[in-house]
Design a protein around this motif. Structure first.
Motif, short mmCIF file in Angstrom:
data_model
loop_
_atom_site.label_atom_id
_atom_site.label_comp_id
_atom_site.label_asym_id
_atom_site.label_seq_id
_atom_site.Cartn_x
_atom_site.Cartn_y
_atom_site.Cartn_z
N THR A 35 48.43 125.52 -20.27
CA THR A 35 47.16 125.53 -20.97
C THR A 35 46.50 124.19 -20.68
O THR A 35 47.13 123.14 -20.80
CB THR A 35 47.36 125.68 -22.49
OG1 THR A 35 48.02 126.91 -22.75
CG2 THR A 35 46.03 125.65 -23.23
N LEU A 37 43.71 121.26 -21.36
CA LEU A 37 42.85 120.66 -22.37
C LEU A 37 41.88 119.69 -21.71
O LEU A 37 42.25 118.98 -20.79
CB LEU A 37 43.67 119.86 -23.40
CG LEU A 37 44.80 120.55 -24.12
CD1 LEU A 37 45.55 119.54 -24.99
CD2 LEU A 37 44.28 121.70 -24.96
N ILE A 39 40.25 116.46 -22.86
CA ILE A 39 40.41 115.55 -24.00
C ILE A 39 39.23 114.59 -24.16
O ILE A 39 39.22 113.79 -25.10
CB ILE A 39 41.74 114.78 -23.92
CG1 ILE A 39 41.80 113.87 -22.70
CG2 ILE A 39 42.92 115.74 -23.94
CD1 ILE A 39 42.97 112.90 -22.70
#
Length: 201
Positions: A35, A37, A39
């Motif tokens: 997964t 991300l 940030i």
């Protein structure tokens, strides 16, 4: 593989940050072990990404694993919960081999079917940040790609190996991000620290 995606073998060309991001997006789309991300962003608006890599089963329980992992400091009751680790690469933009290695590592973790890798993924949640310093990395990658010769030159005095000031080591404001972990002045550090405190790898 990185080579299939990029069109060249790792180590033969400096990979730009946007290509690294797109490669990780592709791995995320193709694999149920990852997964991705976002940030935050750097001063120059380059995205900072972190991949969460673990088994498909662990992916269905990430928040529960995170919460129990955070309790490890005060209780031994969750010692059987998957370990959370962080792999971070390329804090100095002109030390480029680490991001190339990050792409190979990510590919290996999402593609390998050997028992050892499956064991890692069953027993760990791996946070993989391929580029701590995207702005510096791109400054260096542009320089190196622009000045390298068709026949590789190992002479340390060659222009490819001698960036003009400020070089790619630092971020947009010429700050060495390796010195910013405590103060957290720069967005690259603040974004990473937020993720660090969220997970405590």
């Amino acid at each position: 593989t990185p080579e299939q995606f990029l069109g060249y073998a790792i180590g033969t060309h400096h990979t730009r940050h946007d290509q690294v991001v797109e490669y990780f997006k592709t791995l995320d789309e193709l694999s149920n072990r990852m997964t991705l991300l976002n940030i935050g962003n750097t001063y120059e608006h380059r995205p900072q990404i972190t991949a969460i890599i673990t088994s498909p089963e662990n992916h269905t329980n990430l928040e529960d694993i995170r919460q129990k992992h955070l309790q490890r400091n005060i209780s031994s009751q969750y010692n059987n919960v998957p370990l959370v680790i962080l792999l971070g690469y390329n804090v100095h933009g002109n030390e480029p081999s680490s991001t190339e290695a990050a792409m190979l590592t990510a590919y290996y973790l999402v593609a390998s079917d050997d028992d050892e890798t499956r064991n890692w993924l069953n027993n760990m949640v791996i946070l993989l940040d391929p580029v701590y310093n995207p702005d510096g990395r791109d400054r260096h990658s542009h320089w190196a790609n622009m000045h390298k010769a068709a026949a590789l030159v190992g002479d340390p005095m060659d222009r490819e190996h001698n960036e003009v000031w400020p070089g790619g080591r630092t971020n947009h404001y010429w700050f060495d991000l390796n010195r910013d972990w405590f103060l957290g002045v720069h967005p690259e550090s603040r974004n990473r620290l937020k993720l660090f405190h969220q997970w405590r790898p």
